[in-house]
Design a protein around this motif. Structure first.
Motif, PDB file in Angstrom:
ATOM      1  N   ALA A 226      47.773  48.564  50.729  1.00  0.00           N
ATOM      2  CA  ALA A 226      48.176  47.751  49.578  1.00  0.00           C
ATOM      3  C   ALA A 226      49.690  47.608  49.531  1.00  0.00           C
ATOM      4  N   ILE A 229      50.712  45.098  52.076  1.00  0.00           N
ATOM      5  CA  ILE A 229      50.467  43.719  51.646  1.00  0.00           C
ATOM      6  C   ILE A 229      51.568  43.255  50.691  1.00  0.00           C
ATOM      7  N   PHE A 230      51.928  44.114  49.732  1.00  0.00           N
ATOM      8  CA  PHE A 230      53.006  43.752  48.806  1.00  0.00           C
ATOM      9  C   PHE A 230      54.315  43.498  49.553  1.00  0.00           C
ATOM     10  N   THR A 233      54.190  40.254  51.672  1.00  0.00           N
ATOM     11  CA  THR A 233      54.283  39.069  50.826  1.00  0.00           C
ATOM     12  C   THR A 233      55.716  38.811  50.379  1.00  0.00           C
ATOM     13  N   MET A 287      50.015  34.262  53.974  1.00  0.00           N
ATOM     14  CA  MET A 287      49.868  35.174  52.850  1.00  0.00           C
ATOM     15  C   MET A 287      48.462  35.104  52.255  1.00  0.00           C
ATOM     16  N   ILE A 288      47.891  33.912  52.226  1.00  0.00           N
ATOM     17  CA  ILE A 288      46.512  33.785  51.755  1.00  0.00           C
ATOM     18  C   ILE A 288      45.569  34.528  52.684  1.00  0.00           C
ATOM     19  N   VAL A 290      46.315  37.080  54.678  1.00  0.00           N
ATOM     20  CA  VAL A 290      46.538  38.520  54.559  1.00  0.00           C
ATOM     21  C   VAL A 290      45.869  39.063  53.307  1.00  0.00           C
ATOM     22  N   TYR A 291      45.989  38.341  52.201  1.00  0.00           N
ATOM     23  CA  TYR A 291      45.344  38.815  50.973  1.00  0.00           C
ATOM     24  C   TYR A 291      43.824  38.788  51.116  1.00  0.00           C
ATOM     25  N   TYR A 292      43.286  37.767  51.748  1.00  0.00           N
ATOM     26  CA  TYR A 292      41.831  37.686  51.908  1.00  0.00           C
ATOM     27  C   TYR A 292      41.304  38.842  52.754  1.00  0.00           C
ATOM     28  N   GLN A 295      42.071  42.361  50.630  1.00  0.00           N
ATOM     29  CA  GLN A 295      41.757  42.527  49.214  1.00  0.00           C
ATOM     30  C   GLN A 295      40.846  43.730  48.966  1.00  0.00           C
ATOM     31  N   LEU A 298      43.023  46.583  48.212  1.00  0.00           N
ATOM     32  CA  LEU A 298      43.646  46.474  46.891  1.00  0.00           C
ATOM     33  C   LEU A 298      42.687  46.936  45.807  1.00  0.00           C
TER      34      LEU A 298
END
Length: 311
Positions: A226, A229-230, A233, A287-288, A290-292, A295, A298
Motif C-alpha cells: 500500500a 502504491i501511494f 502515485t 496509475m489506474i 497499478v491501483y486495480y 487494491q 489496500l
C-alpha cells in the motif's frame, strides 16, 4: 429492506439472574445489514457520471483532429476518433519515450526507498525499547504539519552543495529516509501484532533484525505494498520536484514533459491540445492499472487491528 440480526437472545422482563435479584434486562443489540435499493444505484450512477466527466472530456480532446484543436470546437463526448494521435505524440521533437523511462526510474527508485525505510523505522518504533522513543515518535509525526514550501529552499541549497542538482538523486534519495505518514502506518500495523511472535523468535536466538526479516516482513506485505502504491502515485505525477532539480530535457519525467508539449505549436497558433491530452492519458493509465492490481492489498491493510498480516 434492512435485515435485523440480534446479537444476543432477548431476556424476559423481570427474569431472575443467577446470584442476584430480578431486574429488567437491557434491550438486545441489533445489527442492521444494509441492502442497496434502486435509489442507491441511481445515486451512485449519477455521482459516477459527474466525477467521470473530466476524464471523458480528456479522452474526447485526445481523439480530436488538428482542425478541431485550431477551431477550439471540443465536445465532452468524442465525436472524432483519431487514434493516430497516440503515435504522433512520440513523433514530436520531444523525447516522449525518454520521458516515460525517466518517470519509471524515479518512481521505482522512490518506491523501493519508501518500502525499505518505512518498514524498518516503523518496526523499530513499534517493538524496540529506547529512552525517549515515544517523544521522538511524536516529533516525527509533528513533521507532517510542516508545509513542504518551508523546506524547499533549504533542501535545494543542500542538494546544490552536494552537486546533486540536475540528477535523479534529489528525487530518489530522500525516499530512503521514509516519511512520517508511512512510518505511522507501519508502526500501527506492527503494534497490533502479538508480542508472543517476537518472544518466541528470541527464544530461538533471533535478534531484532532477524525477527523483522523472517517473521514481521512476510506479514507486513499488505501495508508495504500500500505504501508502494501511494509513493508510486505521487512520484509518477510529481511536477514540482523535477521542475526544481532537473534542467536537461533528457532527464525530465513525463509529468514535466507533457507541459513542454504546449511549446511545440506554431507561433500564434493554439498548443496541440490533442497531443497534450494524450500525454495526460499516458500519465493516468499506469496509475489506474497499478491501483486495480494492488487494491486487494489496500483493503487488507487493516491498521486498526493488524489482522491482515496474520490471515
Amino acid at each position: 429492506m434492512a435485515t435485523l440480526v440480534s446479537a444476543a437472545a432477548p431476556q424476559q422482563e423481570g427474569e431472575q439472574r443467577p446470584g442476584g435479584e430480578g431486574r429488567t434486562s437491557e434491550a438486545p443489540r441489533v445489527l442492521r445489514v444494509f441492502r442497496a435499493t434502486p435509489f442507491t444505484y441511481a445515486t451512485l450512477i449519477i455521482v459516477s457520471a459527474i466525477l467521470s466527466t473530466p476524464l471523458v472530456f480528456v479522452v474526447s480532446i485526445a481523439l480530436a483532429s488538428d482542425h478541431t484543436v485550431a477551431a477550439n470546437s471540443f465536445t465532452i463526448f468524442p465525436s472524432e476518433f483519431h487514434w493516430e494521435n497516440f503515435t504522433r505524440v512520440f513523433g514530436t521533437d520531444l523525447p516522449m519515450g525518454r520521458f516515460l523511462l525517466n518517470s519509471l526510474i524515479i518512481s521505482v527508485g522512490s518506491v523501493i526507498g519508501q518500502m525499505v525505510s518505512s518498514g524498518l523505522v516503523g518496526y523499530a518504533f513499534a517493538r524496540l525499547r529506547a529512552p525517549g522513543k515515544n517523544a521522538l515518535f511524536l516529533i516525527v509525526i509533528a513533521t507532517m504539519m510542516i508545509p513542504a514550501q518551508i523546506t524547499m529552499i533549504p533542501q535545494f541549497i543542500l542538494f546544490k552543495d552536494l552537486g546533486w542538482v540536475n540528477t535523479y538523486l534529489p528525487l530518489i534519495v530522500p525516499n530512503f529516509f521514509s516519511n512520517a505518514f508511512n512510518v505511522f502506518l507501519v508502526r500501527q500495523f506492527v503494534s497490533r501484532l502479538p508480542n508472543q511472535l517476537d518472544e518466541a523468535a528470541m527464544v530461538d536466538g533471533l535478534g531484532f533484525f532477524g525477527i523483522y526479516r523472517r517473521i514481521m516482513l512476510p506479514m507486513l506485505w499488505p501495508v508495504l505494498i500500500a505504501i508502494g502504491i501511494f509513493t508510486l502515485t505521487y512520484n509518477w505525477g510529481d511536477f514540482m520536484g523535477p521542475l526544481i532539480y532537473l534542467n536537461d530535457e533528457s532527464k525530465m519525467p513525463l509529468a514535466l514533459g507533457v507541459q513542454y508539449i504546449t511549446t511545440t505549436g506554431v507561433a500564434g497558433q493554439p498548443p496541440p491540445w490533442n497531443l497534450v491530452m494524450v500525454g495526460s492519458i499516458l500519465l493516468t493509465l499506469p496509475m489506474i492499472a497499478v491501483y486495480y492490481l494492488g487494491q486487494r492489498y489496500l483493503y487488507e491493510m487493516d491498521i486498526s487491528g493488524g489482522s491482515a498480516g496474520v490471515k
